[in-house]
Write a protein that holds these residues in place. Structure first.
Motif, PDB file in Angstrom:
ATOM      1  N   LYS A 112       1.048  -1.001  -0.130  1.00  0.00           N
ATOM      2  CA  LYS A 112      -0.047   0.024  -0.010  1.00  0.00           C
ATOM      3  C   LYS A 112       1.046   1.469   0.020  1.00  0.00           C
ATOM      4  CE  LYS A 112      -4.238  -2.298   2.695  1.00  0.00           C
ATOM      5  NZ  LYS A 112      -4.752  -2.348   3.104  1.00  0.00           N
ATOM      6  N   ASN A 113       2.283   1.073   0.660  1.00  0.00           N
ATOM      7  CA  ASN A 113       3.268   2.724   1.275  1.00  0.00           C
ATOM      8  C   ASN A 113       3.562   2.520  -0.781  1.00  0.00           C
ATOM      9  OD1 ASN A 113       2.120   3.456   2.922  1.00  0.00           O
ATOM     10  ND2 ASN A 113       3.545   1.434   4.072  1.00  0.00           N
ATOM     11  N   LYS A 114       3.557   1.434  -1.702  1.00  0.00           N
ATOM     12  CA  LYS A 114       4.698   1.439  -2.583  1.00  0.00           C
ATOM     13  C   LYS A 114       6.027   0.904  -2.457  1.00  0.00           C
ATOM     14  CE  LYS A 114       1.548   3.967  -5.916  1.00  0.00           C
ATOM     15  NZ  LYS A 114       0.769   3.229  -6.104  1.00  0.00           N
ATOM     16  N   ASN A 115       5.860   0.965  -1.510  1.00  0.00           N
ATOM     17  CA  ASN A 115       7.323   0.503  -0.842  1.00  0.00           C
ATOM     18  C   ASN A 115       7.496  -1.002  -1.877  1.00  0.00           C
ATOM     19  OD1 ASN A 115       8.009   2.430   0.254  1.00  0.00           O
ATOM     20  ND2 ASN A 115       7.929   2.124   2.230  1.00  0.00           N
ATOM     21  N   LEU A 116       6.547  -1.664  -1.428  1.00  0.00           N
ATOM     22  CA  LEU A 116       7.005  -3.283  -2.005  1.00  0.00           C
ATOM     23  C   LEU A 116       6.914  -4.082  -3.284  1.00  0.00           C
ATOM     24  CD1 LEU A 116       6.960  -6.288  -1.480  1.00  0.00           C
ATOM     25  CD2 LEU A 116       4.340  -6.289  -1.785  1.00  0.00           C
ATOM     26  N   THR A 117       7.735  -4.072  -4.258  1.00  0.00           N
ATOM     27  CA  THR A 117       8.346  -3.575  -5.880  1.00  0.00           C
ATOM     28  C   THR A 117       8.221  -4.930  -6.265  1.00  0.00           C
ATOM     29  OG1 THR A 117      10.717  -3.119  -5.357  1.00  0.00           O
ATOM     30  CG2 THR A 117       9.823  -0.907  -5.579  1.00  0.00           C
ATOM     31  N   GLU A 118       8.970  -5.859  -5.900  1.00  0.00           N
ATOM     32  CA  GLU A 118       8.982  -7.177  -6.478  1.00  0.00           C
ATOM     33  C   GLU A 118       8.829  -8.528  -5.669  1.00  0.00           C
ATOM     34  OE1 GLU A 118      12.833  -7.504  -9.151  1.00  0.00           O
ATOM     35  OE2 GLU A 118      13.198  -5.460  -8.862  1.00  0.00           O
ATOM     36  N   ALA A 131      14.451 -25.734 -11.107  1.00  0.00           N
ATOM     37  CA  ALA A 131      13.858 -26.283 -11.949  1.00  0.00           C
ATOM     38  C   ALA A 131      13.539 -24.536 -12.578  1.00  0.00           C
ATOM     39  CB  ALA A 131      13.074 -26.764 -11.570  1.00  0.00           C
ATOM     40  N   ALA A 132      13.070 -23.764 -11.213  1.00  0.00           N
ATOM     41  CA  ALA A 132      12.706 -22.551 -11.602  1.00  0.00           C
ATOM     42  C   ALA A 132      13.250 -21.494 -11.847  1.00  0.00           C
ATOM     43  CB  ALA A 132      11.284 -22.357 -10.665  1.00  0.00           C
ATOM     44  N   THR A 133      14.095 -21.548 -11.142  1.00  0.00           N
ATOM     45  CA  THR A 133      15.243 -20.635 -11.337  1.00  0.00           C
ATOM     46  C   THR A 133      14.451 -18.864 -10.363  1.00  0.00           C
ATOM     47  OG1 THR A 133      15.006 -20.006 -13.866  1.00  0.00           O
ATOM     48  CG2 THR A 133      16.936 -21.668 -12.885  1.00  0.00           C
ATOM     49  N   ILE A 134      14.806 -18.491 -11.077  1.00  0.00           N
ATOM     50  CA  ILE A 134      14.037 -16.786 -11.142  1.00  0.00           C
ATOM     51  C   ILE A 134      12.224 -16.225 -11.244  1.00  0.00           C
ATOM     52  CG2 ILE A 134      14.374 -14.496 -10.572  1.00  0.00           C
ATOM     53  CD1 ILE A 134      16.297 -16.520  -9.517  1.00  0.00           C
ATOM     54  N   SER A 135      11.942 -17.515 -10.942  1.00  0.00           N
ATOM     55  CA  SER A 135      10.474 -16.790 -11.588  1.00  0.00           C
ATOM     56  C   SER A 135       9.133 -15.591 -11.060  1.00  0.00           C
ATOM     57  CB  SER A 135       9.163 -17.834 -11.357  1.00  0.00           C
ATOM     58  OG  SER A 135       9.994 -18.720 -12.194  1.00  0.00           O
ATOM     59  N   PRO A 136       8.791 -14.797 -11.765  1.00  0.00           N
ATOM     60  CA  PRO A 136       8.345 -13.751 -11.617  1.00  0.00           C
ATOM     61  C   PRO A 136       7.101 -13.726 -11.216  1.00  0.00           C
ATOM     62  CG  PRO A 136       9.227 -12.851 -13.684  1.00  0.00           C
ATOM     63  CD  PRO A 136       9.610 -14.320 -13.245  1.00  0.00           C
ATOM     64  N   ILE A 137       6.592 -12.754 -10.116  1.00  0.00           N
ATOM     65  CA  ILE A 137       5.017 -13.073  -9.377  1.00  0.00           C
ATOM     66  C   ILE A 137       4.238 -12.021  -9.562  1.00  0.00           C
ATOM     67  CG2 ILE A 137       3.903 -13.192  -7.647  1.00  0.00           C
ATOM     68  CD1 ILE A 137       5.802 -15.270  -5.750  1.00  0.00           C
ATOM     69  N   LYS A 138       3.467 -11.891 -10.934  1.00  0.00           N
ATOM     70  CA  LYS A 138       2.679 -10.354 -10.854  1.00  0.00           C
ATOM     71  C   LYS A 138       1.154 -10.241 -10.644  1.00  0.00           C
ATOM     72  CE  LYS A 138       0.571 -12.252 -15.090  1.00  0.00           C
ATOM     73  NZ  LYS A 138      -0.448 -12.795 -16.257  1.00  0.00           N
ATOM     74  N   PHE A 164      -7.709  -9.180  -1.485  1.00  0.00           N
ATOM     75  CA  PHE A 164      -6.639  -7.680  -1.370  1.00  0.00           C
ATOM     76  C   PHE A 164      -6.364  -9.266  -2.499  1.00  0.00           C
ATOM     77  CE2 PHE A 164      -3.979  -5.020  -2.062  1.00  0.00           C
ATOM     78  CZ  PHE A 164      -4.734  -3.579  -1.045  1.00  0.00           C
ATOM     79  N   VAL A 165      -6.344  -8.031  -3.764  1.00  0.00           N
ATOM     80  CA  VAL A 165      -4.779  -8.379  -5.207  1.00  0.00           C
ATOM     81  C   VAL A 165      -3.784  -7.123  -4.895  1.00  0.00           C
ATOM     82  CG1 VAL A 165      -5.401  -8.636  -7.831  1.00  0.00           C
ATOM     83  CG2 VAL A 165      -7.165  -9.440  -5.972  1.00  0.00           C
ATOM     84  N   MET A 166      -2.476  -7.801  -5.013  1.00  0.00           N
ATOM     85  CA  MET A 166      -1.821  -6.814  -5.069  1.00  0.00           C
ATOM     86  C   MET A 166      -1.299  -7.509  -7.010  1.00  0.00           C
ATOM     87  SD  MET A 166       0.246  -7.083  -1.777  1.00  0.00           S
ATOM     88  CE  MET A 166      -0.790  -8.738  -1.007  1.00  0.00           C
ATOM     89  N   THR A 167      -0.638  -6.156  -7.177  1.00  0.00           N
ATOM     90  CA  THR A 167      -0.680  -6.186  -9.034  1.00  0.00           C
ATOM     91  C   THR A 167       0.810  -5.844  -9.516  1.00  0.00           C
ATOM     92  OG1 THR A 167      -1.663  -4.637  -9.309  1.00  0.00           O
ATOM     93  CG2 THR A 167      -2.682  -6.791  -9.621  1.00  0.00           C
TER      94      THR A 167
END
Ligand code: COI
Length: 354
Positions: free
Chosen positions: A290-296, A303-310, A317-320
């Motif tokens: 909500k404070n726009k501090n969570l960026t990634e 198996a997955a190496t690095i997998s981004p969560i969109k 509550f939905v965070m996108t």
């Protein structure tokens, strides 16, 4: 006694490689020409054998089928532009394999069988390593109990095997994740820190339910308050909040001590981020979002190496996230792949020559 006198090697008469398009390989579907097998009986490991990939015969009373004494590992091998074959941090997987074995009351596998076995096997099937970015040869060592008896007790016989599978990316696109509040993956005192087959079998119902709701995977949370983050699907998970990367601590024994997790922690520090391994609750995550501090948010795994969560859904509550604008996860992935594929200096000596 351990198999110090070397392995018995029987080569396949024909290779299956010509029938496979290495440019189009779904994860874990194709297997190379050879496999390794070693059996434990009467308190000792017999000589390991490398032989043509083939089906194995097991008795219907095979203990692993009934009570799940079964563990595995996931490791990857790469070929450099110069054609040299390297395996990513296999000693770490060897150590973790025996940690899983101890918790599941299974015998330890000797280093000679695990390490020499996988190097010899990978060398023998090195033509199967795809020469393409983000592709590799996935190595699957595993062990299961083989007593033919349905009494509930640790088996006296075990089979250790290694099979190899050429592979591309595990998750092809950024994921939508459902924070799971009803089902749990692990609890303190349990087996969450091991790579035992049951951890994966018991995750499938919750994952299928999440998929029925339109999500790719679940975010596992603690078993008591259902709010502290543990893992994401089959991966460890990282949250970038401000200039700090936070990942759940392994101290409670509920989280797999991921080899990729450990590598990512090192790379994030090299990139100048602060890294915290600690408890992380959904209230803190929501507030940071909500404070726009969570960026990634991203998952890490062999198996997955690095997998981004969109997208992350918690209750209503939905965070996108606009993953295409991210800096840190793509940079971690680039640095890790550069080391694995031989384009960057391997300053932590992670790559082991096959
Ligand atoms: C891995 O990342 O190697 C795993 O074991 C995850 C999954 C393929 C089971």
């Amino acid at each position: 006694m351990i198999a110090t006198e070397g392995f018995k090697v029987t080569k396949a008469k024909n290779s299956k490689l010509d029938s496979i398009d290495l440019n189009n390989i779904p994860f874990g579907k194709y297997f190379t020409d050879h496999m390794l097998e070693a059996n434990y009986e009467n308190g000792e490991w017999g000589t390991a054998e490398i032989k043509p990939y083939q089906a194995i015969t097991i008795d219907p009373a095979c203990a692993a089928l009934h009570y799940g004494q079964a563990i595995f590992e996931g490791i990857k091998a790469y070929k450099t532009r110069e054609g040299e074959v390297f395996i990513f941090r296999p000693e770490d997987n060897f150590k973790r394999f025996n940690i899983s074995a101890e918790r599941m009351e299974m015998p330890a596998i000797p280093e000679e069988i695990f390490m020499e076995g996988l190097k010899q096997l990978v060398k023998l099937d090195e033509k199967w390593i795809p020469a393409k970015a983000d592709h590799s040869l996935y190595i699957r060592p595993f062990m299961f109990s083989t007593d033919e008896v349905i009494g509930v007790k640790p088996s006296s016989k075990y089979k250790f095997m290694i099979i190899l599978s050429p592979t591309g990316p595990y998750y092809s696109a950024p994921m939508r994740i459902y924070a799971e509040e009803k089902f749990v993956r692990a609890v303190e005192g349990g087996v969450g820190y091991t790579k035992n087959a049951g951890n994966y079998g018991s995750s499938m119902h919750a994952t299928a339910e999440a998929k029925r709701k339109g999500y790719d995977q679940v975010l596992w949370m603690d078993a008591f308050e259902h709010k502290y983050v543990q893992e994401c699907g089959t991966m460890n998970v990282f949250f970038i909040i401000g200039n700090t990367a936070i990942t759940p601590s392994i101290d409670e024994g509920t989280i797999l001590a991921g080899v990729t997790r450990d590598s990512v922690i090192q790379i994030l520090k090299d990139m100048g981020l602060k890294v915290e391994e600690r408890r992380l609750g959904m209230d803190e995550i929501l507030e940071a979002y909500k404070n726009k501090n969570l960026t990634e948010i991203f998952g890490t795994g062999t198996a997955a190496t690095i997998s981004p969560i969109k997208e992350l859904r918690y209750k209503d509550f939905v965070m996108t996230f606009e993953t295409e604008k991210w800096k840190d996860a793509p940079e971690v992935k680039r640095r890790l792949n550069d080391i694995k594929e031989g384009r960057a200096e391997d300053k932590y000596h992670w790559m082991v020559k096959a």
